[in-house]
Write a protein that holds these residues in place. Sequence first.
Motif, PDB file in Angstrom:
ATOM      1  N   PRO A   1      -7.984 -16.925  -1.352  1.00  0.00           N
ATOM      2  CA  PRO A   1      -7.144 -17.483  -1.375  1.00  0.00           C
ATOM      3  C   PRO A   1      -7.094 -17.876  -3.216  1.00  0.00           C
ATOM      4  O   PRO A   1      -8.421 -18.106  -3.936  1.00  0.00           O
ATOM      5  N   TRP A   2      -5.872 -18.077  -3.283  1.00  0.00           N
ATOM      6  CA  TRP A   2      -5.920 -18.691  -4.875  1.00  0.00           C
ATOM      7  C   TRP A   2      -4.567 -19.763  -5.322  1.00  0.00           C
ATOM      8  O   TRP A   2      -3.437 -19.530  -4.336  1.00  0.00           O
ATOM      9  N   THR A   3      -4.719 -20.220  -5.927  1.00  0.00           N
ATOM     10  CA  THR A   3      -3.452 -21.195  -6.424  1.00  0.00           C
ATOM     11  C   THR A   3      -2.758 -21.047  -8.044  1.00  0.00           C
ATOM     12  O   THR A   3      -3.659 -20.195  -8.691  1.00  0.00           O
ATOM     13  N   GLN A   4      -1.596 -21.457  -8.175  1.00  0.00           N
ATOM     14  CA  GLN A   4      -1.022 -21.435  -9.680  1.00  0.00           C
ATOM     15  C   GLN A   4      -0.567 -21.876 -10.394  1.00  0.00           C
ATOM     16  O   GLN A   4      -0.565 -23.207  -9.274  1.00  0.00           O
ATOM     17  N   LEU A   5      -1.322 -21.969 -11.406  1.00  0.00           N
ATOM     18  CA  LEU A   5      -1.742 -23.736 -12.369  1.00  0.00           C
ATOM     19  C   LEU A   5      -0.318 -24.019 -13.320  1.00  0.00           C
ATOM     20  O   LEU A   5       0.133 -25.014 -13.021  1.00  0.00           O
ATOM     21  N   ALA A   6       0.380 -22.365 -13.648  1.00  0.00           N
ATOM     22  CA  ALA A   6       1.459 -22.672 -15.045  1.00  0.00           C
ATOM     23  C   ALA A   6       1.362 -20.942 -14.857  1.00  0.00           C
ATOM     24  O   ALA A   6       0.836 -20.193 -13.866  1.00  0.00           O
ATOM     25  N   GLU A   7       2.674 -20.961 -15.227  1.00  0.00           N
ATOM     26  CA  GLU A   7       3.280 -19.549 -15.800  1.00  0.00           C
ATOM     27  C   GLU A   7       2.572 -18.838 -15.196  1.00  0.00           C
ATOM     28  O   GLU A   7       2.537 -17.482 -14.711  1.00  0.00           O
ATOM     29  N   GLU A   8       1.422 -18.403 -16.335  1.00  0.00           N
ATOM     30  CA  GLU A   8       0.519 -17.056 -16.081  1.00  0.00           C
ATOM     31  C   GLU A   8      -0.496 -17.676 -15.984  1.00  0.00           C
ATOM     32  O   GLU A   8      -2.014 -16.971 -17.131  1.00  0.00           O
ATOM     33  N   ALA A  12      -8.662 -19.514  -8.364  1.00  0.00           N
ATOM     34  CA  ALA A  12      -9.363 -18.312  -6.998  1.00  0.00           C
ATOM     35  C   ALA A  12     -10.555 -18.564  -6.810  1.00  0.00           C
ATOM     36  O   ALA A  12     -11.894 -17.894  -7.866  1.00  0.00           O
ATOM     37  N   LEU A  13     -10.671 -19.854  -5.954  1.00  0.00           N
ATOM     38  CA  LEU A  13     -12.011 -19.322  -5.627  1.00  0.00           C
ATOM     39  C   LEU A  13     -13.105 -20.229  -6.807  1.00  0.00           C
ATOM     40  O   LEU A  13     -14.235 -19.075  -6.775  1.00  0.00           O
ATOM     41  N   GLY A  14     -12.904 -21.098  -7.502  1.00  0.00           N
ATOM     42  CA  GLY A  14     -13.520 -21.395  -8.694  1.00  0.00           C
ATOM     43  C   GLY A  14     -12.878 -20.820  -9.766  1.00  0.00           C
ATOM     44  O   GLY A  14     -13.649 -21.119 -11.148  1.00  0.00           O
ATOM     45  N   TRP A  15     -12.448 -19.258  -9.846  1.00  0.00           N
ATOM     46  CA  TRP A  15     -12.995 -18.848 -11.191  1.00  0.00           C
ATOM     47  C   TRP A  15     -11.162 -18.913 -11.886  1.00  0.00           C
ATOM     48  O   TRP A  15      -9.788 -18.422 -10.983  1.00  0.00           O
ATOM     49  N   SER A  21      -2.666  -8.035 -22.152  1.00  0.00           N
ATOM     50  CA  SER A  21      -1.321  -7.994 -22.370  1.00  0.00           C
ATOM     51  C   SER A  21      -1.286  -6.294 -21.633  1.00  0.00           C
ATOM     52  O   SER A  21      -0.321  -6.374 -21.380  1.00  0.00           O
ATOM     53  N   ASN A  22      -1.961  -6.012 -20.915  1.00  0.00           N
ATOM     54  CA  ASN A  22      -2.162  -4.490 -20.302  1.00  0.00           C
ATOM     55  C   ASN A  22      -1.410  -4.678 -19.012  1.00  0.00           C
ATOM     56  O   ASN A  22      -1.542  -4.595 -17.981  1.00  0.00           O
ATOM     57  N   GLY A  23      -1.435  -6.385 -18.522  1.00  0.00           N
ATOM     58  CA  GLY A  23      -1.539  -6.618 -16.895  1.00  0.00           C
ATOM     59  C   GLY A  23      -2.726  -6.798 -16.434  1.00  0.00           C
ATOM     60  O   GLY A  23      -2.675  -7.523 -15.306  1.00  0.00           O
ATOM     61  N   TYR A  24      -4.148  -5.926 -16.845  1.00  0.00           N
ATOM     62  CA  TYR A  24      -4.979  -6.706 -15.998  1.00  0.00           C
ATOM     63  C   TYR A  24      -5.179  -7.806 -15.855  1.00  0.00           C
ATOM     64  O   TYR A  24      -5.190  -8.484 -16.947  1.00  0.00           O
ATOM     65  N   PRO A  25      -5.751  -8.406 -14.974  1.00  0.00           N
ATOM     66  CA  PRO A  25      -6.411  -9.813 -14.285  1.00  0.00           C
ATOM     67  C   PRO A  25      -7.590  -9.604 -15.200  1.00  0.00           C
ATOM     68  O   PRO A  25      -8.719  -8.770 -15.128  1.00  0.00           O
ATOM     69  N   VAL A  26      -8.071 -11.114 -15.672  1.00  0.00           N
ATOM     70  CA  VAL A  26      -9.050 -11.262 -15.812  1.00  0.00           C
ATOM     71  C   VAL A  26      -9.441 -12.403 -15.815  1.00  0.00           C
ATOM     72  O   VAL A  26      -8.918 -13.464 -15.256  1.00  0.00           O
TER      73      VAL A  26
END
Length: 85
Positions: A1-8, A12-15, A21-26
């Motif tokens: 489960p995850w929650t969107q805080l702002a546009e980007e 998720a689970l505390g992380w 810039s390449n689109g990979y999630p960090v």
Amino acid sequence: PWTQLAEEKFVALGWHIFSCSNGYPVFWHNGGTYGFCSFVGFSAQKRRAVVILTNSDTRLDDIGHEILSTENMEFLQDEEPLLSD
């Protein structure tokens, strides 16, 4: 489960999650108590991680994000490990 805080920005689970810039999630998290701060973050797709620990109350998020950004991780790609067996 995850929650969107702002546009980007997501959580998720505390992380916390942001896209390089390449689109990979960090994925990253920080903490601090009584004059000590920490930051841990990783990009599974780039197989990169960073852990920063300090005896300072200065936030480390910007430093951690800078190290994990795509442009700044490339210099590690062909380097030998600092420690070896």
